[in-house]
Design a protein around this motif. Structure first.
Motif, PDB file in Angstrom:
ATOM      1  N   ASN A   6       0.766  -1.936  -0.017  1.00 30.06           N
ATOM      2  CA  ASN A   6      -0.695  -0.299   0.053  1.00 30.06           C
ATOM      3  C   ASN A   6       0.575   1.469   0.556  1.00 30.06           C
ATOM      4  OD1 ASN A   6      -0.317   1.287   3.221  1.00 30.06           O
ATOM      5  ND2 ASN A   6       0.128  -0.978   3.496  1.00 30.06           N
ATOM      6  N   ARG A   7       0.512   2.021  -0.164  1.00 31.97           N
ATOM      7  CA  ARG A   7       0.915   3.316  -0.794  1.00 31.97           C
ATOM      8  C   ARG A   7       0.690   4.675   0.922  1.00 31.97           C
ATOM      9  NH1 ARG A   7      -0.540   5.867  -5.562  1.00 31.97           N
ATOM     10  NH2 ARG A   7       1.064   7.526  -5.426  1.00 31.97           N
ATOM     11  N   LEU A   8      -0.187   4.267   1.785  1.00 30.53           N
ATOM     12  CA  LEU A   8      -0.502   5.095   2.695  1.00 30.53           C
ATOM     13  C   LEU A   8       0.409   6.024   3.344  1.00 30.53           C
ATOM     14  CD1 LEU A   8      -3.442   2.687   2.302  1.00 30.53           C
ATOM     15  CD2 LEU A   8      -3.204   3.497   5.207  1.00 30.53           C
ATOM     16  N   LYS A   9       1.130   5.737   3.344  1.00 29.74           N
ATOM     17  CA  LYS A   9       2.251   6.713   3.918  1.00 29.74           C
ATOM     18  C   LYS A   9       2.124   8.116   3.286  1.00 29.74           C
ATOM     19  CE  LYS A   9       6.266   7.061   7.114  1.00 29.74           C
ATOM     20  NZ  LYS A   9       7.651   5.682   7.872  1.00 29.74           N
ATOM     21  N   GLU A  10       3.452   7.528   1.861  1.00 27.63           N
ATOM     22  CA  GLU A  10       3.277   8.247   0.907  1.00 27.63           C
ATOM     23  C   GLU A  10       2.505   9.383   0.747  1.00 27.63           C
ATOM     24  OE1 GLU A  10       3.430   8.128  -4.382  1.00 27.63           O
ATOM     25  OE2 GLU A  10       4.046   5.883  -2.748  1.00 27.63           O
ATOM     26  N   LEU A  11       0.758   9.234   0.299  1.00 31.11           N
ATOM     27  CA  LEU A  11      -0.319   9.612   0.400  1.00 31.11           C
ATOM     28  C   LEU A  11      -0.160  10.420   1.936  1.00 31.11           C
ATOM     29  CD1 LEU A  11      -2.046   7.232  -1.559  1.00 31.11           C
ATOM     30  CD2 LEU A  11      -1.061   8.895  -2.716  1.00 31.11           C
ATOM     31  N   ARG A  12      -0.431  10.174   2.466  1.00 29.80           N
ATOM     32  CA  ARG A  12      -0.610  10.890   3.650  1.00 29.80           C
ATOM     33  C   ARG A  12       0.213  12.689   4.258  1.00 29.80           C
ATOM     34  NH1 ARG A  12       0.863   9.497   8.867  1.00 29.80           N
ATOM     35  NH2 ARG A  12       1.832   8.049   8.706  1.00 29.80           N
ATOM     36  N   LYS A  50     -13.050   3.318   0.874  1.00 24.50           N
ATOM     37  CA  LYS A  50     -13.111   4.657   1.737  1.00 24.50           C
ATOM     38  C   LYS A  50     -11.698   5.828   1.905  1.00 24.50           C
ATOM     39  CE  LYS A  50     -16.413   3.896   5.320  1.00 24.50           C
ATOM     40  NZ  LYS A  50     -16.529   4.071   7.097  1.00 24.50           N
ATOM     41  N   ILE A  51     -10.799   4.423   2.165  1.00 23.70           N
ATOM     42  CA  ILE A  51      -8.887   5.642   2.294  1.00 23.70           C
ATOM     43  C   ILE A  51      -9.144   6.314   0.885  1.00 23.70           C
ATOM     44  CG2 ILE A  51      -6.388   4.592   2.379  1.00 23.70           C
ATOM     45  CD1 ILE A  51      -7.370   2.707   4.590  1.00 23.70           C
ATOM     46  N   ALA A  52      -9.187   5.090  -0.691  1.00 22.80           N
ATOM     47  CA  ALA A  52      -8.505   5.511  -1.802  1.00 22.80           C
ATOM     48  C   ALA A  52      -9.312   6.452  -2.089  1.00 22.80           C
ATOM     49  CB  ALA A  52      -9.573   3.761  -2.557  1.00 22.80           C
ATOM     50  N   LYS A  53     -11.096   7.096  -1.822  1.00 22.25           N
ATOM     51  CA  LYS A  53     -11.678   7.793  -1.922  1.00 22.25           C
ATOM     52  C   LYS A  53     -10.835   9.630  -1.108  1.00 22.25           C
ATOM     53  CE  LYS A  53     -17.078   9.414  -1.761  1.00 22.25           C
ATOM     54  NZ  LYS A  53     -18.026   8.796  -1.525  1.00 22.25           N
ATOM     55  N   ILE A  54     -10.823   9.256  -0.001  1.00 20.42           N
ATOM     56  CA  ILE A  54     -10.112  10.277   1.243  1.00 20.42           C
ATOM     57  C   ILE A  54      -8.937  10.489   0.388  1.00 20.42           C
ATOM     58  CG2 ILE A  54      -8.682  10.215   2.520  1.00 20.42           C
ATOM     59  CD1 ILE A  54     -10.570   8.527   4.719  1.00 20.42           C
ATOM     60  N   PHE A  55      -8.220   9.835  -0.817  1.00 16.62           N
ATOM     61  CA  PHE A  55      -6.786  10.311  -1.262  1.00 16.62           C
ATOM     62  C   PHE A  55      -7.233  10.764  -3.164  1.00 16.62           C
ATOM     63  CE2 PHE A  55      -4.820   7.635   2.257  1.00 16.62           C
ATOM     64  CZ  PHE A  55      -4.233   8.869   2.682  1.00 16.62           C
ATOM     65  N   LYS A  56      -8.772  10.498  -3.264  1.00 22.43           N
ATOM     66  CA  LYS A  56      -8.820  10.645  -4.784  1.00 22.43           C
ATOM     67  C   LYS A  56      -8.271   9.823  -5.528  1.00 22.43           C
ATOM     68  CE  LYS A  56     -10.815  15.422  -3.475  1.00 22.43           C
ATOM     69  NZ  LYS A  56     -10.391  15.606  -2.664  1.00 22.43           N
ATOM     70  N   GLU A  57      -7.657   8.522  -4.992  1.00 28.73           N
ATOM     71  CA  GLU A  57      -7.165   7.672  -5.813  1.00 28.73           C
ATOM     72  C   GLU A  57      -8.453   6.799  -6.407  1.00 28.73           C
ATOM     73  OE1 GLU A  57      -3.639   8.009  -7.201  1.00 28.73           O
ATOM     74  OE2 GLU A  57      -3.029   9.118  -6.102  1.00 28.73           O
ATOM     75  N   PRO A  58      -7.426   5.713  -7.853  1.00 29.48           N
ATOM     76  CA  PRO A  58      -8.385   4.965  -7.667  1.00 29.48           C
ATOM     77  C   PRO A  58      -7.975   3.621  -7.138  1.00 29.48           C
ATOM     78  CG  PRO A  58      -7.558   5.493  -9.984  1.00 29.48           C
ATOM     79  CD  PRO A  58      -7.032   6.328  -8.854  1.00 29.48           C
ATOM     80  N   VAL A  59      -8.545   2.797  -6.229  1.00 27.89           N
ATOM     81  CA  VAL A  59      -8.185   1.881  -5.281  1.00 27.89           C
ATOM     82  C   VAL A  59      -6.623   0.978  -5.609  1.00 27.89           C
ATOM     83  CG1 VAL A  59      -9.625  -0.527  -5.510  1.00 27.89           C
ATOM     84  CG2 VAL A  59      -9.087   0.378  -2.987  1.00 27.89           C
ATOM     85  N   GLU A  60      -6.946   0.639  -6.752  1.00 25.91           N
ATOM     86  CA  GLU A  60      -5.654   0.134  -7.078  1.00 25.91           C
ATOM     87  C   GLU A  60      -4.371   1.428  -7.272  1.00 25.91           C
ATOM     88  OE1 GLU A  60      -8.935   0.392  -9.337  1.00 25.91           O
ATOM     89  OE2 GLU A  60      -8.657  -1.256  -9.296  1.00 25.91           O
ATOM     90  N   GLN A  61      -4.331   2.141  -6.767  1.00 25.85           N
ATOM     91  CA  GLN A  61      -3.634   2.915  -6.671  1.00 25.85           C
ATOM     92  C   GLN A  61      -2.968   3.321  -5.757  1.00 25.85           C
ATOM     93  OE1 GLN A  61      -0.959   4.512  -9.086  1.00 25.85           O
ATOM     94  NE2 GLN A  61      -2.341   3.028 -10.364  1.00 25.85           N
ATOM     95  N   VAL A  62      -4.172   2.737  -4.473  1.00 27.88           N
ATOM     96  CA  VAL A  62      -3.683   2.797  -2.891  1.00 27.88           C
ATOM     97  C   VAL A  62      -3.676   1.781  -2.637  1.00 27.88           C
ATOM     98  CG1 VAL A  62      -4.387   3.555  -0.688  1.00 27.88           C
ATOM     99  CG2 VAL A  62      -5.325   4.514  -2.825  1.00 27.88           C
ATOM    100  N   PHE A  63      -3.947   0.803  -3.233  1.00 27.32           N
ATOM    101  CA  PHE A  63      -3.978  -0.607  -2.667  1.00 27.32           C
ATOM    102  C   PHE A  63      -3.221  -1.637  -3.864  1.00 27.32           C
ATOM    103  CE2 PHE A  63      -6.284   0.629   0.620  1.00 27.32           C
ATOM    104  CZ  PHE A  63      -5.800   0.263   1.845  1.00 27.32           C
ATOM    105  N   SER A  64      -1.597  -2.561  -3.758  1.00 22.58           N
ATOM    106  CA  SER A  64      -1.856  -3.633  -5.171  1.00 22.58           C
ATOM    107  C   SER A  64      -0.938  -5.068  -4.714  1.00 22.58           C
ATOM    108  CB  SER A  64      -0.810  -3.008  -5.740  1.00 22.58           C
ATOM    109  OG  SER A  64       0.628  -2.023  -5.344  1.00 22.58           O
TER     110      SER A  64
END
Length: 71
Positions: A6-12, A50-64
């Motif tokens: 996931n890219r949570l840290k980067e996106l945060r 929900k997390i993908a929506k918060i970051f305005k990213e497709p879920v595949e760009q947040v989790f892979s």
């Protein structure tokens, strides 16, 4: 078992959110955010969306799936 990256840290960092702020927006605990970031917890589809929506990213760009782990 497949490994999920996931890219949570980067996106945060990009959006200037700390774990507590992201948790509040996603309606989950800060501990859950931390566990997801470390790869120690797989979020439900609902939480991932929900997390993908918060970051305005497709879920595949947040989790892979991790490289070489997909079937």
């Amino acid at each position: 078992m497949d490994t999920v990256k996931n890219r949570l840290k980067e996106l945060r960092a990009r959006d200037s959110l700390n774990q507590t702020e992201l948790a509040k927006l996603a309606q989950i605990s800060r501990q859950t955010v931390s566990l997801i970031e470390r790869g120690e917890y797989l979020p439900s589809i609902l939480i991932a969306l929900k997390i993908a929506k918060i970051f305005k990213e497709p879920v595949e760009q947040v989790f892979s799936l991790a490289e070489g782990e997909s079937k």
